[in-house]
Enzyme design. Structure first.
Site, PDB file in Angstrom:
ATOM      1  N   TYR A   1       0.814  -1.219   0.000  1.00 57.96           N
ATOM      2  CA  TYR A   1       0.000   0.000   0.000  1.00 57.96           C
ATOM      3  C   TYR A   1       0.850   1.274   0.000  1.00 57.96           C
ATOM      4  CZ  TYR A   1      -0.109  -0.021   5.286  1.00 57.96           C
ATOM      5  OH  TYR A   1       0.170  -0.005   6.618  1.00 57.96           O
ATOM      6  N   GLU A   2       0.179   2.374  -0.227  1.00 54.52           N
ATOM      7  CA  GLU A   2       0.843   3.689  -0.333  1.00 54.52           C
ATOM      8  C   GLU A   2       1.885   3.682  -1.449  1.00 54.52           C
ATOM      9  OE1 GLU A   2      -0.681   5.920   1.766  1.00 54.52           O
ATOM     10  OE2 GLU A   2       0.360   7.365   0.482  1.00 54.52           O
ATOM     11  N   GLY A   3       1.574   2.963  -2.551  1.00 52.56           N
ATOM     12  CA  GLY A   3       2.517   2.793  -3.669  1.00 52.56           C
ATOM     13  C   GLY A   3       3.341   1.550  -3.445  1.00 52.56           C
TER      14      GLY A   3
END
Lengths: 587, 587
Positions: free
Chosen positions: A453-455
């Protein structure tokens, strides 16, 4: 039998006050000049007490019971104890720690918020997801919301009374936000959306952490979508604010359709959300939604890097505790007579697991990653505060460069290490590590999501190399490496770091030159390049630690040795993998 | 949406028949001269059909429902469908594949049993645990049971009508079997235990896979314990046979006290067992229990190595299928115009995930490990058959050396790779990988246990270096490396492998010399030494594959390239870590 995470206040304080001298740094920032060491210590002690007393004990039950979804009503119930702990958390003011005083915040440095969330994530990653999403929503509204939107929503998001979400991903699109289809249609007769007119928001979103739950009376969704006539692709995306409960107390047309069964993180509901012409408002300018949403990208990614540090520390604490109490077989090379087994058994003499080289190796290696990652993340947090508050524009730009280059490295390398290192710590337990009782396997499962997550970590690596290091011919990277060298504690340290910095500069140049004829090259080598950069940073962090740590103290000497002997040889190996792609061997 | 594992018969056949020419090898063994290629292919096709049709579909439900324990009765219920599939499995004769004809077996080569279990584990690791334990018990009873014991128990263990367990671990002792406390007391008035007299077996065991379940009418426990007056430590251990149901149909005093909640492998009950003066019999000589139990250690560890290959293949199949159907963003360096998104959407052009370098890298790298590991495990299986059946004593000894040195490497390196590689494959799915729907996270969780059981990977590394490579001054290792070189397909291949072999020999010598003054050294470097050995074997395996694979075929060329560019540089890096411990840098 699982031992709860204990906030390592002594280690945190050593890095913050003795190595980084954060309070002296804060004195240079008018916004934080009031934060002295005594205040910072008091905040951290109270935070640690809350984490240990209220959040850590919910870790096991949060995983075993998990979140419950009622298909009849769409309601989501958090695990036992979660709602009470969250109420106490926001009522004690913890969400406002680094919010601006004009929004009801305490105005403390971001770094203290970072340490708070490091401890929270280590103690209970699932619980922490809920407040963790507040801060991005707060910054986004603060910077991009109209005055009317801010007046209506900001105070209770800042205080944490209402929780928030980020609704980006859609079922067909994954990380590819350019393909988002959710639409916001202006309500006929209302003013234009940019003038405060209402929108009808329609679309489906997945992977929405905290999309529905019973922790707060309202949930403020920030939703990426398209206005009518928007251009295709990412440049046609706008941001909408869509609350669960409208100002008149009525329920908005926002529904949770299911929660996902996941590998871990069972304490945090991952929701599939449906917006059925829900009422919403435009945040920021039309078609500028990505810019508004990513205003806090560096802070959010740094938070994830700190999650990696915290989760690895939580795993390490468990393995270290087990290895110091469990005896098994004779450790090779031990000269003393070890104590015997319990009386009345046929047990032969046995040594502590902590004295076996194979276990020592795991423990010391992981600790080198923890200490070094913590120092780096705190240093990045100081840069984040500088970038916001430093009175000098040049200093702000330098701090922004520090964050831009270090953040993807911290996010990717320390989340990967959290997963691999927690798995290594699991190995210390032998068969006991595989069962739930000791809590170590939960950390492995929970940590895995931080790589996604978050890239995703692959996207972080591409961000570092293809978007930041290469396009300007290595200028920003070179300036940042110079800053790192300037910050080495002495010439001897500088002499050890400079060859690594030079090697990274040279590799960057070779990749840049070769990429002219081989556009895919940076994408083939990005992961190895990020790894090399992470090891350079780790080496640098330990120079800073080593300059202050008491000489010979095994607390610091053992991980320093593991770093030198086990980890840093990977720097040259990683760059060799990069070069292997620049000059592929003849087929 | 999860795609079931498909047995890769074409790949398996290519390695077995084209590269290894196994049938020609079997012709040299009187016991297996009747196994020609046609028979082997038929067995594998039928095995694949059973695996795909009956076992693979139970993979998801086996994890989601898991095994159920009833505390009131101590009964364990396997997941839905497991018992039916197991009944069909044994009634179709699969457990007897490589059992001796005099025991009702089919007498086929061990290699075919190995491939069967590779496919079974890949399809459904949890289900496969139950029959997987039969073979060690069969060999143990066959070689060490008295005539009376064999007559009473062997036929229905061989056929698989009754399942079996290995009861080693006790709550206080972990891998340290010397501390086992379970006792077997001779029944007064009976003949001596070694003459068939009964024992009363009392003690507690943990981590007993399949200790209780509803898959078979009886369960035959092989229990490690002590006779009265036994010496302390591992040399005082005896082996007892303790059935769940006695010959008269009465229930023996054996009870399952609980099943463990685990990270994965939910289809296999991990039982805590209590023996309350249960009736049992001695297997083999008094105090020779470890020797009896470990008679099939190489086979059992090779089975675990094959589980690693199978699980990694199962993960790879899922990731490869996903990457070939999911489009996301533009892949760098692609010159063709990619197809557009679905009509009516704002989707920009997007490429398949499989065309993105970061994903290609994961897929090709893992495939190099799968193909190479499969070839090596099959080659080890041929050696296992040679060690049992070759008419020439020298050939048997050489084959035993092959197994002794290669088996710990296959077990440790390929189980570690199964976990890490399955996690890498999970990353291909992005957020979807973390949720249960696609089945990839289950493989990561299930695979983790293979690094622990059947001797932890740390114990395998110590076995390789400290017990096998060092004690004879490197003689066995050197002979084995010579055999590997002799088996290279041509001089060019030999020219590429010889430097690796020489480097391993030299490192072994340096460690042996330095260990004279530093007894812990081998234990500090064992993991790196095993890693280097694994990479040498992988390089060797790909020389054998490359000599037969169609030149330029991307099926084999892509993993071969990943091996050369991404994996093999780790060989020198691993040996450098070994040397770093031999000559520690000055402090």
């Amino acid at each position: 039998m699982a031992q709860d995470y204990r906030p390592p206040l002594a280690d945190i304080g050593f890095l913050l006050f003795d190595v980084l001298r954060a309070p002296a740094h804060w004195q240079t920032l008018p916004a934080h000049a009031g934060t002295d060491a005594a205040l910072a210590r008091q905040v951290l002690e109270e935070a640690a007490a809350f984490v240990a007393g209220r959040v850590a004990p919910l870790q096991g039950p949060g995983d075993a019971v998990g979140c419950r979804f009622d298909p009849a009503t769409g309601a989501v119930t958090a695990p036992p104890g979660f709602a009470d702990a969250y109420r106490d958390f926001w009522q004690a003011g913890w969400p406002t720690l680094s919010c601006a005083p004009e929004d009801g915040g305490q105005g403390l440095p971001w770094l203290l918020e970072g340490v708070l969330y490091e401890m929270l994530s280590a103690a209970n990653h699932g619980w922490t997801m809920a407040p963790g999403l507040l801060h991005g929503a707060y910054e986004c509204l603060r910077h991009h919301g109209s005055e009317a939107l801010r007046a209506a929503w900001l105070p209770r998001v800042a205080s944490g009374e209402w929780l928030a979400t980020m609704c980006l991903t859609e079922p067909h699109a994954g990380s590819d936000l350019g393909r988002v289809r959710t639409r916001g249609t202006p309500v006929a007769g209302d003013p234009a959306p940019e003038d405060g007119g209402r929108l009808r928001v329609r679309g489906s979103k997945i992977f929405i952490s905290g999309g529905e739950h019973d922790l707060s009376g309202n949930i403020v969704h920030l939703v990426l979508g398209r206005l009518p006539g928007a251009p295709a692709g990412p440049k046609g995306l706008s941001l909408f604010l869509v609350p669960k409960v409208l100002a008149d107390g009525g329920r908005n047309a926002v529904a949770c359709e299911r929660i996902e069964e996941k590998m871990g993180l069972h304490g945090s509901p991952t929701c599939a959300m449906r917006f059925d012409d829900a009422t919403g408002w435009l945040v920021g300018a039309p078609h500028r939604g990505l810019a508004a949403m990513f205003v806090m990208m560096n802070a959010a990614r740094l938070h994830v890097g700190l999650q990696g540090v915290g989760l690895l520390d939580a795993a390490w604490q468990k393995a270290d505790g087990y290895a110091r109490e469990r005896r098994q077989m004779r450790a090779p090379g031990r000269r003393h007579a070890p104590p015997s087994g319990p009386p009345g058994t046929a047990a032969p003499e046995a040594d502590l697991l902590a004295d076996h080289p194979a276990m020592r190796r795991i423990l010391d290696t992981q600790r080198a990653w923890i200490d070094g990652g913590r120092l780096l993340a705190y240093r990045a947090a100081l840069a984040l505060d500088d970038a916001r508050h430093h009175p000098d524009a040049g200093a702000r730009a330098r701090a922004e460069r520090w964050c831009a280059l270090a953040t993807p490295v911290l996010k990717a390398a320390w989340t990967a290490q959290a997963f691999e290192g927690a798995s290594a710590c699991l190995q210390v337990f032998g068969g006991h590590g595989y069962i739930r009782e000791w809590g170590i396997e939960q950390i492995v499962r929970d940590a895995r999501v931080t790589m996604i997550y978050e890239g995703t970590n692959e996207i972080q690596a591409i961000d570092l190399l293809a978007r930041k290091a290469l396009p300007d011919g290595g200028a920003a990277l070179g300036g940042w490496l110079d800053d790192l060298l300037a910050e080495c504690p002495d010439d001897a340290a500088r002499g050890r770091i400079a060859p690594l910095a030079d090697a990274l500069r040279d590799a960057t140049r070779r990749v840049a030159d070769a990429a002219a004829d081989d556009a895919a090259l940076p994408y083939r080598v990005a992961d190895d390049y990020l790894r090399a950069t992470a090891l350079l940073l780790l080496a640098w962090a330990w120079e800073r630690i080593g300059a202050v740590a008491p000489p010979g103290d095994p607390r610091w000497a053992l991980p320093a040795r593991a770093l030198r002997e086990r980890i840093l040889p990977g720097f040259a190996a990683s760059l060799a993998l990069v070069d292997g792609q620049v000059r592929p061997p003849p087929d």
